[in-house]
Design a protein around this motif. Structure first.
Motif, PDB file in Angstrom:
ATOM      1  N   GLU A   1      43.918  38.898  23.726  1.00 44.13           N
ATOM      2  CA  GLU A   1      43.616  40.328  23.624  1.00 44.13           C
ATOM      3  C   GLU A   1      42.129  40.617  23.715  1.00 44.13           C
ATOM      4  O   GLU A   1      41.721  41.708  24.102  1.00 44.13           O
ATOM      5  N   GLU A   2      41.301  39.649  23.357  1.00 43.81           N
ATOM      6  CA  GLU A   2      39.844  39.837  23.386  1.00 43.81           C
ATOM      7  C   GLU A   2      39.235  39.445  24.733  1.00 43.81           C
ATOM      8  O   GLU A   2      38.080  39.768  24.996  1.00 43.81           O
ATOM      9  N   LYS A   3      39.989  38.765  25.563  1.00 50.42           N
ATOM     10  CA  LYS A   3      39.448  38.267  26.828  1.00 50.42           C
ATOM     11  C   LYS A   3      39.529  39.333  27.921  1.00 50.42           C
ATOM     12  O   LYS A   3      40.416  40.186  27.909  1.00 50.42           O
ATOM     13  N   ASN A   4      38.604  39.268  28.877  1.00 51.45           N
ATOM     14  CA  ASN A   4      38.709  40.090  30.076  1.00 51.45           C
ATOM     15  C   ASN A   4      39.761  39.459  30.968  1.00 51.45           C
ATOM     16  O   ASN A   4      39.775  38.244  31.169  1.00 51.45           O
ATOM     17  N   ILE A   5      40.638  40.294  31.507  1.00 49.75           N
ATOM     18  CA  ILE A   5      41.688  39.827  32.410  1.00 49.75           C
ATOM     19  C   ILE A   5      41.359  40.365  33.798  1.00 49.75           C
ATOM     20  O   ILE A   5      41.132  41.570  33.971  1.00 49.75           O
ATOM     21  N   TYR A   6      41.333  39.471  34.776  1.00 49.57           N
ATOM     22  CA  TYR A   6      40.952  39.834  36.130  1.00 49.57           C
ATOM     23  C   TYR A   6      42.100  39.603  37.113  1.00 49.57           C
ATOM     24  O   TYR A   6      42.816  38.612  37.019  1.00 49.57           O
ATOM     25  N   GLU A   7      42.215  40.532  38.056  1.00 47.66           N
ATOM     26  CA  GLU A   7      43.123  40.360  39.188  1.00 47.66           C
ATOM     27  C   GLU A   7      42.283  40.026  40.406  1.00 47.66           C
ATOM     28  O   GLU A   7      41.287  40.700  40.685  1.00 47.66           O
ATOM     29  N   ILE A   8      42.671  38.996  41.121  1.00 49.02           N
ATOM     30  CA  ILE A   8      41.952  38.610  42.336  1.00 49.02           C
ATOM     31  C   ILE A   8      42.319  39.605  43.433  1.00 49.02           C
ATOM     32  O   ILE A   8      43.497  39.781  43.763  1.00 49.02           O
ATOM     33  N   ILE A   9      41.311  40.262  43.987  1.00 51.41           N
ATOM     34  CA  ILE A   9      41.517  41.243  45.052  1.00 51.41           C
ATOM     35  C   ILE A   9      41.408  40.577  46.421  1.00 51.41           C
ATOM     36  O   ILE A   9      42.209  40.832  47.312  1.00 51.41           O
ATOM     37  N   GLU A  10      40.403  39.720  46.576  1.00 52.78           N
ATOM     38  CA  GLU A  10      40.201  39.054  47.869  1.00 52.78           C
ATOM     39  C   GLU A  10      39.395  37.784  47.667  1.00 52.78           C
ATOM     40  O   GLU A  10      38.562  37.702  46.765  1.00 52.78           O
ATOM     41  N   THR A  11      39.651  36.786  48.492  1.00 57.20           N
ATOM     42  CA  THR A  11      38.897  35.540  48.470  1.00 57.20           C
ATOM     43  C   THR A  11      38.307  35.304  49.856  1.00 57.20           C
ATOM     44  O   THR A  11      38.733  35.926  50.834  1.00 57.20           O
ATOM     45  N   GLY A  12      37.338  34.408  49.944  1.00 53.38           N
ATOM     46  CA  GLY A  12      36.746  34.056  51.228  1.00 53.38           C
ATOM     47  C   GLY A  12      35.897  35.149  51.842  1.00 53.38           C
ATOM     48  O   GLY A  12      35.682  35.176  53.046  1.00 53.38           O
ATOM     49  N   VAL A  13      35.380  36.053  51.014  1.00 56.76           N
ATOM     50  CA  VAL A  13      34.554  37.158  51.492  1.00 56.76           C
ATOM     51  C   VAL A  13      33.153  36.645  51.789  1.00 56.76           C
ATOM     52  O   VAL A  13      32.614  35.817  51.056  1.00 56.76           O
TER      53      VAL A  13
ATOM     54  N   TYR B   1      37.087  40.569  42.517  1.00 56.16           N
ATOM     55  CA  TYR B   1      38.090  40.642  41.466  1.00 56.16           C
ATOM     56  C   TYR B   1      37.876  41.873  40.602  1.00 56.16           C
ATOM     57  O   TYR B   1      36.791  42.441  40.569  1.00 56.16           O
ATOM     58  N   LYS B   2      38.949  42.304  39.928  1.00 53.71           N
ATOM     59  CA  LYS B   2      38.919  43.549  39.157  1.00 53.71           C
ATOM     60  C   LYS B   2      39.357  43.302  37.731  1.00 53.71           C
ATOM     61  O   LYS B   2      40.350  42.606  37.486  1.00 53.71           O
ATOM     62  N   ASN B   3      38.641  43.900  36.791  1.00 49.77           N
ATOM     63  CA  ASN B   3      39.065  43.894  35.396  1.00 49.77           C
ATOM     64  C   ASN B   3      40.235  44.870  35.297  1.00 49.77           C
ATOM     65  O   ASN B   3      40.070  46.061  35.549  1.00 49.77           O
ATOM     66  N   ILE B   4      41.417  44.375  34.958  1.00 50.78           N
ATOM     67  CA  ILE B   4      42.602  45.227  35.013  1.00 50.78           C
ATOM     68  C   ILE B   4      42.641  46.294  33.918  1.00 50.78           C
ATOM     69  O   ILE B   4      43.381  47.260  34.044  1.00 50.78           O
ATOM     70  N   PHE B   5      41.867  46.140  32.870  1.00 46.03           N
ATOM     71  CA  PHE B   5      41.858  47.134  31.804  1.00 46.03           C
ATOM     72  C   PHE B   5      40.768  48.184  31.997  1.00 46.03           C
ATOM     73  O   PHE B   5      40.935  49.330  31.619  1.00 46.03           O
ATOM     74  N   GLN B   6      39.649  47.796  32.581  1.00 50.74           N
ATOM     75  CA  GLN B   6      38.526  48.716  32.761  1.00 50.74           C
ATOM     76  C   GLN B   6      38.418  49.245  34.182  1.00 50.74           C
ATOM     77  O   GLN B   6      37.723  50.222  34.421  1.00 50.74           O
ATOM     78  N   GLY B   7      39.064  48.578  35.129  1.00 47.64           N
ATOM     79  CA  GLY B   7      39.010  48.999  36.522  1.00 47.64           C
ATOM     80  C   GLY B   7      37.727  48.619  37.246  1.00 47.64           C
ATOM     81  O   GLY B   7      37.575  48.925  38.418  1.00 47.64           O
ATOM     82  N   LYS B   8      36.811  47.951  36.570  1.00 44.26           N
ATOM     83  CA  LYS B   8      35.554  47.542  37.205  1.00 44.26           C
ATOM     84  C   LYS B   8      35.814  46.431  38.208  1.00 44.26           C
ATOM     85  O   LYS B   8      36.621  45.534  37.960  1.00 44.26           O
ATOM     86  N   ILE B   9      35.114  46.487  39.338  1.00 40.03           N
ATOM     87  CA  ILE B   9      35.274  45.492  40.397  1.00 40.03           C
ATOM     88  C   ILE B   9      33.999  44.668  40.516  1.00 40.03           C
ATOM     89  O   ILE B   9      32.896  45.213  40.455  1.00 40.03           O
TER      90      ILE B   9
END
Length: 99
Positions: free
Chosen positions: A17-29, A46-54
């Protein structure tokens, strides 16, 4: 190997619950900049799924092994680690309570 759409946890934080969780948007950029700047290869977006920051970071840095003291402190071997199926379910429940 990081894969587009997968969820990863950052090492900082004592619990999931305390960790930032990221979704990979793209690789090899590739960042090419202008002619006077050095080209940067193999970026991960990658994007922080809770804050929406990329964010964007070099692949090698993002998956780097942590120093031994941080491994012990945070219970992770690498800067980011893929969520387990159980952790994904916990994160989904957390997302549902936020919405």
């Amino acid at each position: 190997m990081l894969k587009k759409g997968d969820l990863y946890k950052h090492f900082k934080g004592a619990t999931l619950e305390e960790k930032n969780i990221y979704e990979i948007i793209e690789t090899g950029v590739k960042y090419s900049g202008d002619a006077s700047e050095k080209s940067i290869e193999n970026l991960v977006v990658y994007k922080n799924i809770f804050q929406g920051k990329i964010f964007a970071r070099e692949y090698e840095d993002l998956v780097a092994e942590l120093p031994e003291d941080k491994q012990k402190q945070y219970g992770q071997l690498h800067r980011i680690e893929k969520l387990t199926p159980e952790e994904i379910n916990m994160v989904k429940m957390r997302l549902n309570t936020i919405k």
